[in-house]
Design a protein around this motif. Structure first.
Motif, PDB file in Angstrom:
ATOM      1  N   TYR A 258      22.211  60.960 -47.971  1.00  0.00           N
ATOM      2  CA  TYR A 258      21.767  62.345 -47.734  1.00  0.00           C
ATOM      3  C   TYR A 258      22.858  63.260 -47.199  1.00  0.00           C
ATOM      4  O   TYR A 258      22.620  64.447 -47.024  1.00  0.00           O
ATOM      5  CB  TYR A 258      20.556  62.376 -46.799  1.00  0.00           C
ATOM      6  CG  TYR A 258      20.593  61.304 -45.725  1.00  0.00           C
ATOM      7  CD1 TYR A 258      20.079  60.033 -45.996  1.00  0.00           C
ATOM      8  CD2 TYR A 258      21.145  61.544 -44.477  1.00  0.00           C
ATOM      9  CE1 TYR A 258      20.110  59.035 -45.033  1.00  0.00           C
ATOM     10  CE2 TYR A 258      21.182  60.551 -43.518  1.00  0.00           C
ATOM     11  CZ  TYR A 258      20.668  59.304 -43.796  1.00  0.00           C
ATOM     12  OH  TYR A 258      20.720  58.314 -42.866  1.00  0.00           O
ATOM     13  N   THR A 259      24.032  62.698 -46.864  1.00  0.00           N
ATOM     14  CA  THR A 259      25.110  63.580 -46.392  1.00  0.00           C
ATOM     15  C   THR A 259      26.373  63.364 -47.207  1.00  0.00           C
ATOM     16  O   THR A 259      26.663  62.270 -47.659  1.00  0.00           O
ATOM     17  CB  THR A 259      25.422  63.330 -44.896  1.00  0.00           C
ATOM     18  OG1 THR A 259      25.653  61.946 -44.691  1.00  0.00           O
ATOM     19  CG2 THR A 259      24.310  63.813 -43.995  1.00  0.00           C
TER      20      THR A 259
ATOM     21  N   GLU B  70      18.899  62.302 -32.372  1.00  0.00           N
ATOM     22  CA  GLU B  70      19.284  62.958 -33.618  1.00  0.00           C
ATOM     23  C   GLU B  70      19.400  64.463 -33.412  1.00  0.00           C
ATOM     24  O   GLU B  70      18.599  65.063 -32.706  1.00  0.00           O
ATOM     25  CB  GLU B  70      18.240  62.649 -34.688  1.00  0.00           C
ATOM     26  CG  GLU B  70      18.433  63.456 -35.948  1.00  0.00           C
ATOM     27  CD  GLU B  70      18.113  62.652 -37.203  1.00  0.00           C
ATOM     28  OE1 GLU B  70      18.167  61.411 -37.164  1.00  0.00           O
ATOM     29  OE2 GLU B  70      17.814  63.289 -38.212  1.00  0.00           O
TER      30      GLU B  70
ATOM     31  N   PHE C 144      23.452  64.512 -37.299  1.00  0.00           N
ATOM     32  CA  PHE C 144      24.099  63.349 -36.651  1.00  0.00           C
ATOM     33  C   PHE C 144      23.059  62.526 -35.918  1.00  0.00           C
ATOM     34  O   PHE C 144      21.992  63.026 -35.542  1.00  0.00           O
ATOM     35  CB  PHE C 144      25.213  63.788 -35.702  1.00  0.00           C
ATOM     36  CG  PHE C 144      24.753  64.668 -34.580  1.00  0.00           C
ATOM     37  CD1 PHE C 144      24.647  66.031 -34.753  1.00  0.00           C
ATOM     38  CD2 PHE C 144      24.421  64.119 -33.341  1.00  0.00           C
ATOM     39  CE1 PHE C 144      24.215  66.855 -33.714  1.00  0.00           C
ATOM     40  CE2 PHE C 144      24.010  64.939 -32.304  1.00  0.00           C
ATOM     41  CZ  PHE C 144      23.893  66.308 -32.497  1.00  0.00           C
ATOM     42  N   GLY C 145      23.366  61.256 -35.775  1.00  0.00           N
ATOM     43  CA  GLY C 145      22.431  60.362 -35.093  1.00  0.00           C
ATOM     44  C   GLY C 145      23.178  59.308 -34.300  1.00  0.00           C
ATOM     45  O   GLY C 145      24.295  58.924 -34.653  1.00  0.00           O
TER      46      GLY C 145
ATOM     47  N   ASN D 181      26.356  58.122 -46.524  1.00  0.00           N
ATOM     48  CA  ASN D 181      24.899  58.192 -46.393  1.00  0.00           C
ATOM     49  C   ASN D 181      24.396  58.861 -47.662  1.00  0.00           C
ATOM     50  O   ASN D 181      25.034  59.793 -48.148  1.00  0.00           O
ATOM     51  CB  ASN D 181      24.475  59.103 -45.231  1.00  0.00           C
ATOM     52  CG  ASN D 181      24.906  58.582 -43.877  1.00  0.00           C
ATOM     53  OD1 ASN D 181      24.721  57.420 -43.557  1.00  0.00           O
ATOM     54  ND2 ASN D 181      25.481  59.467 -43.077  1.00  0.00           N
TER      55      ASN D 181
ATOM     56  N   THR E 106      15.482  60.924 -39.079  1.00  0.00           N
ATOM     57  CA  THR E 106      15.913  61.902 -40.075  1.00  0.00           C
ATOM     58  C   THR E 106      14.723  62.318 -40.958  1.00  0.00           C
ATOM     59  O   THR E 106      14.732  63.404 -41.543  1.00  0.00           O
ATOM     60  CB  THR E 106      17.087  61.330 -40.899  1.00  0.00           C
ATOM     61  OG1 THR E 106      17.978  60.672 -39.978  1.00  0.00           O
ATOM     62  CG2 THR E 106      17.868  62.416 -41.593  1.00  0.00           C
TER      63      THR E 106
ATOM     64  N   GLN F  14      16.351  56.587 -31.494  1.00  0.00           N
ATOM     65  CA  GLN F  14      17.412  57.356 -32.112  1.00  0.00           C
ATOM     66  C   GLN F  14      17.507  58.728 -31.464  1.00  0.00           C
ATOM     67  O   GLN F  14      16.502  59.366 -31.196  1.00  0.00           O
ATOM     68  CB  GLN F  14      17.133  57.527 -33.601  1.00  0.00           C
ATOM     69  CG  GLN F  14      18.219  56.933 -34.435  1.00  0.00           C
ATOM     70  CD  GLN F  14      17.960  57.025 -35.913  1.00  0.00           C
ATOM     71  OE1 GLN F  14      17.075  57.736 -36.368  1.00  0.00           O
ATOM     72  NE2 GLN F  14      18.754  56.299 -36.652  1.00  0.00           N
TER      73      GLN F  14
ATOM     74  N   HIS G 221      14.178  55.986 -39.558  1.00  0.00           N
ATOM     75  CA  HIS G 221      15.060  56.883 -38.816  1.00  0.00           C
ATOM     76  C   HIS G 221      14.315  58.187 -38.511  1.00  0.00           C
ATOM     77  O   HIS G 221      13.314  58.509 -39.166  1.00  0.00           O
ATOM     78  CB  HIS G 221      16.377  57.162 -39.551  1.00  0.00           C
ATOM     79  CG  HIS G 221      16.222  57.588 -40.983  1.00  0.00           C
ATOM     80  ND1 HIS G 221      17.299  57.744 -41.821  1.00  0.00           N
ATOM     81  CD2 HIS G 221      15.130  57.895 -41.725  1.00  0.00           C
ATOM     82  CE1 HIS G 221      16.871  58.126 -43.009  1.00  0.00           C
ATOM     83  NE2 HIS G 221      15.560  58.225 -42.974  1.00  0.00           N
TER      84      HIS G 221
ATOM     85  N   ARG H  36      13.129  48.987 -37.720  1.00  0.00           N
ATOM     86  CA  ARG H  36      13.845  48.365 -38.829  1.00  0.00           C
ATOM     87  C   ARG H  36      13.511  46.877 -38.855  1.00  0.00           C
ATOM     88  O   ARG H  36      13.465  46.239 -37.810  1.00  0.00           O
ATOM     89  CB  ARG H  36      15.360  48.548 -38.666  1.00  0.00           C
ATOM     90  CG  ARG H  36      15.720  50.012 -38.550  1.00  0.00           C
ATOM     91  CD  ARG H  36      16.878  50.441 -39.381  1.00  0.00           C
ATOM     92  NE  ARG H  36      17.070  51.886 -39.192  1.00  0.00           N
ATOM     93  CZ  ARG H  36      18.239  52.465 -38.990  1.00  0.00           C
ATOM     94  NH1 ARG H  36      19.332  51.726 -38.967  1.00  0.00           N
ATOM     95  NH2 ARG H  36      18.316  53.772 -38.837  1.00  0.00           N
TER      96      ARG H  36
ATOM     97  N   ASN I 118      26.732  58.452 -36.165  1.00  0.00           N
ATOM     98  CA  ASN I 118      26.856  58.645 -37.601  1.00  0.00           C
ATOM     99  C   ASN I 118      26.542  60.117 -37.843  1.00  0.00           C
ATOM    100  O   ASN I 118      25.725  60.695 -37.141  1.00  0.00           O
ATOM    101  CB  ASN I 118      25.828  57.722 -38.264  1.00  0.00           C
ATOM    102  CG  ASN I 118      25.841  57.792 -39.767  1.00  0.00           C
ATOM    103  OD1 ASN I 118      26.706  58.426 -40.377  1.00  0.00           O
ATOM    104  ND2 ASN I 118      24.866  57.137 -40.388  1.00  0.00           N
ATOM    105  N   SER I 119      27.225  60.725 -38.818  1.00  0.00           N
ATOM    106  CA  SER I 119      27.027  62.162 -38.981  1.00  0.00           C
ATOM    107  C   SER I 119      27.381  62.603 -40.393  1.00  0.00           C
ATOM    108  O   SER I 119      27.878  61.801 -41.181  1.00  0.00           O
ATOM    109  CB  SER I 119      27.920  62.916 -37.993  1.00  0.00           C
ATOM    110  OG  SER I 119      29.276  62.724 -38.367  1.00  0.00           O
ATOM    111  N   GLY I 120      27.156  63.847 -40.668  1.00  0.00           N
ATOM    112  CA  GLY I 120      27.555  64.356 -41.979  1.00  0.00           C
ATOM    113  C   GLY I 120      26.976  65.735 -42.235  1.00  0.00           C
ATOM    114  O   GLY I 120      26.318  66.320 -41.377  1.00  0.00           O
TER     115      GLY I 120
HETATM  116  N1  PHE Z   1      19.894  58.694 -40.127  1.00  0.00           N
HETATM  117  C1  PHE Z   1      21.196  58.247 -39.743  1.00  0.00           C
HETATM  118  C2  PHE Z   1      21.072  56.852 -39.145  1.00  0.00           C
HETATM  119  O1  PHE Z   1      20.045  56.260 -39.254  1.00  0.00           O
HETATM  120  C3  PHE Z   1      21.845  59.157 -38.742  1.00  0.00           C
HETATM  121  C4  PHE Z   1      22.199  60.461 -39.372  1.00  0.00           C
HETATM  122  C5  PHE Z   1      21.394  61.556 -39.179  1.00  0.00           C
HETATM  123  C6  PHE Z   1      23.320  60.558 -40.167  1.00  0.00           C
HETATM  124  C7  PHE Z   1      21.687  62.769 -39.772  1.00  0.00           C
HETATM  125  C8  PHE Z   1      23.644  61.779 -40.742  1.00  0.00           C
HETATM  126  C9  PHE Z   1      22.827  62.863 -40.563  1.00  0.00           C
HETATM  127  O2  PHE Z   1      22.004  56.341 -38.604  1.00  0.00           O
END
Ligand code: PHE
Length: 515
Positions: free
Chosen positions: A429-430, A391, A474-475, A427, A342, A389, A340, A375, A451-453
């Motif tokens: 990380y969030t 982001e 978010f992504g 997630n 991220t 992605q 990702h 992936r 997806n977010s957080g």
């Molecule tokens: N990395 C997440 C994904 O692969 C997206 C994401 C990014 C979610 C940052 C939350 C914060 O879907």
């Protein structure tokens, strides 16, 4: 092209002009056997634009025989064939024998029914079929023969009936009626296409005839390069980010260490996402350096960061109790194809922690990136092993979850996506995390679009960001909005070796549906 070339179109214009001297008006049939409609029209337009002829287009309907009609023209109608076969068999025939005599089941069946109706045939006592009269008149065949010859029939009812029976079809034919124009002549004058220095010097331009410009001519297609749909959608989304004050992150590193791709993001080393089935690991070289400064200006303490990440996983730190497992430096140094973007956000936030704003603290910041991730997935109509992605990251003091939802509304609203729904998600990380859904009119259901957080303190404090700084993340994939925009249902039509070049060249510039 100069006016006086001797190509086939020259021939055609000359033939038209010569034919006009003997008859005016002239009907197009004269030139038609050798010239297609398009060529003929081009030649006429050429002459008409020089006022040498005038012409009108005549459109008329022509009846032509379908294969079954041709068969009837040659052998007679089905009912007549049935009658004829029975007339020759004095004793009559069983249905089976009749079929054999005619050699076609359908013709026998249809013809039998009609022949009964016409009272041409009847049944014998022992169930055989026999002729019921001496002679018949095969009207259908007569009609078909007239049409074969004249391409029409005086009785519109006949035409309608035969068309309904699929024996004939009606097609449009075009012809031209051509008259001499005010500047009629037998030859097209030699026409100059360019005004040259020589013509100016010699003065010949005064007497030359110049070819008129055709302002309606379409240019020839150029086989030039074209932008890929993903590139066009990427461009639009980038504009939205810039419009909202985001800075673009440098994403030019497909290979990352597990440290940046996972550990800095508080993804535990046993997490299923780190399995071979989900992540591509690099075999040569297999390991990364420990995170370190790569330029003399970089004064960050990477050793401290490394230790913070270890501690927050292994025993807990910054108010967190951690995952409580033995954290492996080797695992963290394995090289992976980033799963990702991220991983990039983590590195950029780590840099943000070292920046000093006006009050000596890291300043608020907005970052985005749009790039490729990998992936280890089995490939199908909606999944590829690599995709793109989109982001975004927003760092500020005093941010709340409600603010993230409002931001999403505005951001997706700019892409024409409204009425978002948020669903709690997970997630590593969030926390909290939210999946973002929107109602898809075409599919008539809610589809996941992102997806977010809010990034966890375990991640942010380890980097050295102040504990009152909050960071939204978010992504979303770039492929999903692109596929919706271009009406593509199989991702392999969009990306990879099966993509048609013509699709890339001909597709329109994208406009995300903004009001
Ligand atoms: N990395 C997440 C994904 O692969 C997206 C994401 C990014 C979610 C940052 C939350 C914060 O879907």
């Amino acid at each position: 092209m100069a006016g006086a070339t001797n190509g086939p179109s020259e021939d055609l214009t000359s033939r038209i002009l010569h034919s006009l001297t003997s008859s005016d008006p002239l009907l197009s049939e004269i030139a038609a056997p050798h010239a297609s409609f398009v060529e003929l029209k081009a030649a006429l337009d050429r002459l008409a634009s020089r006022s040498m002829v005038t012409y009108e287009t005549i459109e008329k309907d022509e009846a032509v025989l379908e294969p079954e009609g041709e068969q009837i023209a040659a052998n007679g109608s089905h009912e007549a064939r049935v009658f004829e076969a029975l007339r020759q068999a004095v004793e009559g025939l069983t249905v089976h024998e009749l079929e054999k005599a005619i050699g076609d089941k359908t013709i026998t069946k249809v013809g039998q029914g009609k022949a009964f109706k016409e009272k041409w045939i009847s049944k014998t006592k022992d169930g055989k079929l026999k002729a019921a009269t001496d002679a018949i008149q095969d009207v259908t065949r007569e009609h078909v023969l007239i049409i074969k010859e004249k391409k029409t029939h005086p009785d519109p009812k006949v035409l309608a009936d035969l068309k309904k029976r699929k024996l004939i079809k009606i097609q449009k034919v075009f012809s031209f009626r051509v008259h001499k124009g005010p500047k009629f002549a037998l030859e097209l004058a030699k026409e100059e296409t360019d005004l040259t220095a020589e013509m100016l010097a010699s003065g010949s331009w005064k007497t030359s005839t110049f070819k008129p410009y055709n302002f309606r001519a379409l240019g020839a297609d150029q086989s030039s390069g074209a932008l890929h749909p993903l590139n066009k959608v990427r461009h639009e989304i980038r504009q939205i980010f810039f419009e909202m004050g985001f800075e673009e992150m440098a994403t030019d590193r497909f290979v990352e260490s597990g440290f940046w791709n996972f550990d800095t993001l508080f993804v535990p080393q046993q997490h299923p996402a780190r399995d071979l089935q989900d992540t591509f690991y690099i075999s040569d070289p297999a390991t990364a350096h420990k995170p370190r400064a790569t330029s003399p200006d970089d004064k960050r303490d990477y050793e401290q960061y490394w230790e913070n990440v270890r501690a927050v996983h292994e025993s807990g730190k910054f108010g967190s109790i951690g995952y409580r497992y033995p954290w492996s430096p080797d695992e963290s140094l394995r090289l992976v194809l980033r799963t990702h973007t991220t991983a990039i956000s983590a590195a950029v936030l780590h840099r943000l922690a070292s920046l000093q704003g006006p009050n000596g603290r890291p300043p608020p910041a907005r970052y985005f990136s749009i790039d490729r991730v990998f992936r280890n997935e089995s490939v199908d109509a909606t999944h590829l092993a690599e995709f793109h992605q989109v982001e975004g990251v927003i760092a500020d003091y005093g941010l709340t979850l409600g603010g993230l939802m409002e931001f999403m509304d505005i951001f997706f609203g700019k892409m024409g996506i409204r009425n978002l729904k948020f669903k709690p998600a997970y997630n590593p990380y969030t926390e909290p995390s939210m999946e973002i859904f929107s109602w898809h009119e075409g599919l008539n259901k809610l589809v996941e679009i992102g997806n977010s957080g809010m990034f966890r303190p375990e991640m942010l404090c380890a980097m050295g960001l102040p504990s009152d700084m909050r960071v939204y993340g978010f992504g979303l994939s770039l492929e999903r909005p692109t596929m919706i925009k271009y009406g593509i249902s199989n991702i392999r039509e969009l990306l990879g070796h099966k993509v048609h070049l013509e699709f890339i060249q001909k597709n329109p510039a994208v406009r995300l549906d903004k009001e």
